[in-house]
Design a protein around this motif. Structure first.
Motif, PDB file in Angstrom:
ATOM      1  N   SER A 293       0.843  -1.193   0.000  1.00 48.56           N
ATOM      2  CA  SER A 293       0.000   0.000   0.000  1.00 48.56           C
ATOM      3  C   SER A 293       0.876   1.240   0.000  1.00 48.56           C
ATOM      4  N   LYS A 294       0.351   2.279  -0.626  1.00 45.72           N
ATOM      5  CA  LYS A 294       1.112   3.517  -0.737  1.00 45.72           C
ATOM      6  C   LYS A 294       0.810   4.439   0.439  1.00 45.72           C
ATOM      7  N   SER A 295       1.758   5.270   0.778  1.00 48.98           N
ATOM      8  CA  SER A 295       1.534   6.297   1.797  1.00 48.98           C
ATOM      9  C   SER A 295       2.293   7.546   1.395  1.00 48.98           C
ATOM     10  N   ILE A 296       1.855   8.668   1.914  1.00 52.01           N
ATOM     11  CA  ILE A 296       2.511   9.942   1.611  1.00 52.01           C
ATOM     12  C   ILE A 296       3.199  10.451   2.865  1.00 52.01           C
ATOM     13  N   ILE A 297       4.432  10.881   2.720  1.00 60.88           N
ATOM     14  CA  ILE A 297       5.169  11.491   3.823  1.00 60.88           C
ATOM     15  C   ILE A 297       5.434  12.938   3.440  1.00 60.88           C
ATOM     16  N   LEU A 298       4.833  13.825   4.181  1.00 57.09           N
ATOM     17  CA  LEU A 298       5.052  15.243   3.924  1.00 57.09           C
ATOM     18  C   LEU A 298       6.166  15.725   4.828  1.00 57.09           C
ATOM     19  N   GLY A 299       7.198  16.275   4.260  1.00 60.23           N
ATOM     20  CA  GLY A 299       8.318  16.759   5.072  1.00 60.23           C
ATOM     21  C   GLY A 299       8.673  18.175   4.712  1.00 60.23           C
ATOM     22  N   LEU A 300       8.716  19.006   5.684  1.00 61.32           N
ATOM     23  CA  LEU A 300       9.154  20.379   5.467  1.00 61.32           C
ATOM     24  C   LEU A 300      10.608  20.450   5.886  1.00 61.32           C
ATOM     25  N   VAL A 301      11.488  20.617   4.896  1.00 61.67           N
ATOM     26  CA  VAL A 301      12.915  20.571   5.173  1.00 61.67           C
ATOM     27  C   VAL A 301      13.324  21.678   6.120  1.00 61.67           C
ATOM     28  N   CYS A 302      12.959  22.881   5.801  1.00 63.48           N
ATOM     29  CA  CYS A 302      13.363  24.002   6.650  1.00 63.48           C
ATOM     30  C   CYS A 302      12.471  25.184   6.348  1.00 63.48           C
ATOM     31  N   SER A 303      11.843  25.705   7.361  1.00 60.98           N
ATOM     32  CA  SER A 303      10.991  26.876   7.164  1.00 60.98           C
ATOM     33  C   SER A 303      11.615  28.048   7.878  1.00 60.98           C
ATOM     34  N   THR A 304      11.854  29.120   7.141  1.00 60.34           N
ATOM     35  CA  THR A 304      12.503  30.287   7.720  1.00 60.34           C
ATOM     36  C   THR A 304      11.510  31.410   7.843  1.00 60.34           C
ATOM     37  N   ALA A 305      11.434  32.008   9.028  1.00 58.07           N
ATOM     38  CA  ALA A 305      10.512  33.121   9.258  1.00 58.07           C
ATOM     39  C   ALA A 305      11.286  34.286   9.810  1.00 58.07           C
ATOM     40  N   LEU A 306      10.777  35.480   9.604  1.00 57.25           N
ATOM     41  CA  LEU A 306      11.425  36.673  10.125  1.00 57.25           C
ATOM     42  C   LEU A 306      10.538  37.311  11.167  1.00 57.25           C
ATOM     43  N   ILE A 307      11.160  37.730  12.270  1.00 60.09           N
ATOM     44  CA  ILE A 307      10.439  38.380  13.356  1.00 60.09           C
ATOM     45  C   ILE A 307      10.833  39.842  13.388  1.00 60.09           C
TER      46      ILE A 307
ATOM     47  N   GLU B 193       9.192  11.572  -4.235  1.00 57.01           N
ATOM     48  CA  GLU B 193      10.099  10.442  -4.426  1.00 57.01           C
ATOM     49  C   GLU B 193       9.356   9.121  -4.248  1.00 57.01           C
ATOM     50  N   LYS B 194       9.763   8.128  -5.018  1.00 55.66           N
ATOM     51  CA  LYS B 194       9.138   6.811  -4.950  1.00 55.66           C
ATOM     52  C   LYS B 194      10.181   5.807  -4.475  1.00 55.66           C
ATOM     53  N   SER B 195       9.840   5.079  -3.408  1.00 52.31           N
ATOM     54  CA  SER B 195      10.770   4.088  -2.877  1.00 52.31           C
ATOM     55  C   SER B 195      10.594   2.757  -3.609  1.00 52.31           C
ATOM     56  N   ASP B 196      11.479   1.807  -3.293  1.00 51.55           N
ATOM     57  CA  ASP B 196      11.375   0.475  -3.909  1.00 51.55           C
ATOM     58  C   ASP B 196      10.095  -0.230  -3.496  1.00 51.55           C
ATOM     59  N   LYS B 197       9.506   0.215  -2.366  1.00 48.02           N
ATOM     60  CA  LYS B 197       8.265  -0.393  -1.892  1.00 48.02           C
ATOM     61  C   LYS B 197       7.046   0.409  -2.333  1.00 48.02           C
ATOM     62  N   ASP B 198       7.267   1.273  -3.303  1.00 51.64           N
ATOM     63  CA  ASP B 198       6.189   2.109  -3.846  1.00 51.64           C
ATOM     64  C   ASP B 198       5.610   3.087  -2.825  1.00 51.64           C
ATOM     65  N   GLU B 199       6.370   3.394  -1.785  1.00 47.06           N
ATOM     66  CA  GLU B 199       5.953   4.458  -0.877  1.00 47.06           C
ATOM     67  C   GLU B 199       6.290   5.794  -1.527  1.00 47.06           C
ATOM     68  N   ILE B 200       5.382   6.715  -1.406  1.00 42.95           N
ATOM     69  CA  ILE B 200       5.588   8.031  -2.011  1.00 42.95           C
ATOM     70  C   ILE B 200       5.854   9.043  -0.901  1.00 42.95           C
ATOM     71  N   SER B 201       6.980   9.711  -1.009  1.00 44.83           N
ATOM     72  CA  SER B 201       7.312  10.750  -0.030  1.00 44.83           C
ATOM     73  C   SER B 201       7.366  12.098  -0.735  1.00 44.83           C
ATOM     74  N   MET B 202       6.945  13.111  -0.028  1.00 46.42           N
ATOM     75  CA  MET B 202       6.906  14.446  -0.615  1.00 46.42           C
ATOM     76  C   MET B 202       7.615  15.409   0.327  1.00 46.42           C
ATOM     77  N   THR B 203       8.615  16.096  -0.180  1.00 51.92           N
ATOM     78  CA  THR B 203       9.413  17.013   0.626  1.00 51.92           C
ATOM     79  C   THR B 203       9.301  18.425   0.068  1.00 51.92           C
ATOM     80  N   MET B 204       8.969  19.356   0.935  1.00 52.57           N
ATOM     81  CA  MET B 204       8.839  20.753   0.518  1.00 52.57           C
ATOM     82  C   MET B 204      10.042  21.555   0.982  1.00 52.57           C
TER      83      MET B 204
END
Length: 346
Positions: free
Chosen positions: A3-17, A177-188
């Motif tokens: 079964s497929k799954s989605i992994i949402l990953g936020l690499v780095c979020s920069t904010a200004l104060i 990205e698609k892994s060998d196990k057909d898992e789908i990961s998404m990185t922003m």
């Protein structure tokens, strides 16, 4: 097939104060969210896009909460709840940068990103930006900014545009990205829209608190000016009293010197004339030099009573102090000269 799954990953979020016209970078640690929903192998898959939009909203809510908690100003909770409920993020104009995506293991995607703000938030944030208390501002004139929120974005964030209650950003990059196990990961990749949407929210909900703080600062400033004026007036009176005292002493010392000189015969005066002239010149030079000593270089115990108010002096009062110190020196040396001449006569 697994079964497929989605992994949402936020690499780095920069904010200004914000702080007056100064901004500090704050980095957010990487985060991942897993969901059992199935997604297509596509940059434009509606499920993928929706999950990214939902994830951006979650990150925005975290950022807003953190900003409010770390701020020293009170937030309008009712307005904050309304904004948090109605703000949304949109991803549009998506393009796939990867050639032959059907053969690739990674899809590189690019899009526009927009924070759709509740109606009226932009205007309130713009007003709040101008009225945000500024600790670095030294005068009341400087406390009112001419540097606007739009100036802030055009200078510090040229990739962002704020118009019609929409904060738009270009080049929102994400990868699938698609892994060998057909898992789908998404990185922003990091983007300023989330942090700046939170900043706009912070400005809007703290606007009333800014106005209250400014009113208090204005009152405190007025009180300070009044107290400072009263202390300066007292300092001026102390200077005037001391100067008047020395004027009388100066007159008396000159009379004593003249009396000592008048005791000499014409022949003696002629003999002492050059020495007396040299002494007059030396007295004047010595006293001018000694009178220039900075009052702040004196120990507290060395200061006269009137000098204890020196922190309230203006330029004219510093000059008056120098005149007083010259008079003190003049009086002392004149008295000493009178004693010397009397000894010579005797």
């Amino acid at each position: 097939m697994n079964s497929k799954s989605i992994i949402l990953g936020l690499v780095c979020s920069t904010a200004l104060i914000s702080g007056c016209d100064f901004f500090k970078n704050k980095k957010q640690e990487a985060a991942e969210v897993k969901t059992p929903e199935v997604a297509d192998w596509s940059c434009t898959a509606p499920d993928n896009v929706q999950q990214m939009q939902d994830y951006l909203k979650e990150e925005y809510l975290k950022e807003v909460d953190q900003r409010i908690r770390h701020s020293g100003y009170e937030a309008d909770q009712a307005l904050l709840d309304k904004i948090r409920k109605n703000i949304k993020f949109e991803i549009s104009h998506i393009s796939t940068k990867t050639e032959k995506p059907e053969q690739a293991k990674t899809l590189d995607c690019s899009s526009l990103i927009t924070a759709v703000l509740p109606k009226g938030l932009q205007k309130r944030a713009e007003n709040a930006y101008l009225d945000e208390p500024c600790e670095e501002c030294e005068t009341e004139e400087n406390s009112s900014r001419s540097y606007t929120l739009q100036d802030h974005y055009s200078t510090s964030f040229p990739s962002l545009t704020l118009k019609n209650d929409r904060l738009n950003g270009i080049d929102f990059i994400y990868h699938i990205e698609k892994s060998d196990k057909d898992e789908i990961s998404m990185t922003m990749e990091s983007h300023y829209v989330v942090g700046q949407a939170a900043y706009l929210t912070q400005l809007a909900v703290q606007y009333a608190s800014y106005l209250k703080a400014n009113a208090q600062n204005k009152e405190d400033s007025k009180k300070y000016v009044e107290e400072n004026a009263a202390q300066r007036d007292l300092a001026q009176k102390a200077l005037d009293v001391r100067q008047k005292e020395l004027e009388n002493e100066k007159k008396s010392s000159v009379e004593r010197l003249n009396a000592a000189w008048d005791r000499f015969s014409a022949e003696q005066k002629t003999s002492l004339q050059q020495d007396q002239s040299d002494w007059f010149e030396k007295r004047d030079i010595d006293c001018k030099v000694l009178s220039q000593k900075n009052v702040h270089e004196l120990d507290e115990k060395e200061r006269e009573t009137y000098q204890k108010q020196a922190e309230y002096w203006n330029e004219a009062m510093y000059q008056q102090n120098q005149d007083i110190q010259y008079s003190k020196c003049f009086i002392q040396k004149t008295k000493e000269r009178a004693v010397y001449l009397n000894n010579v006569f005797n």
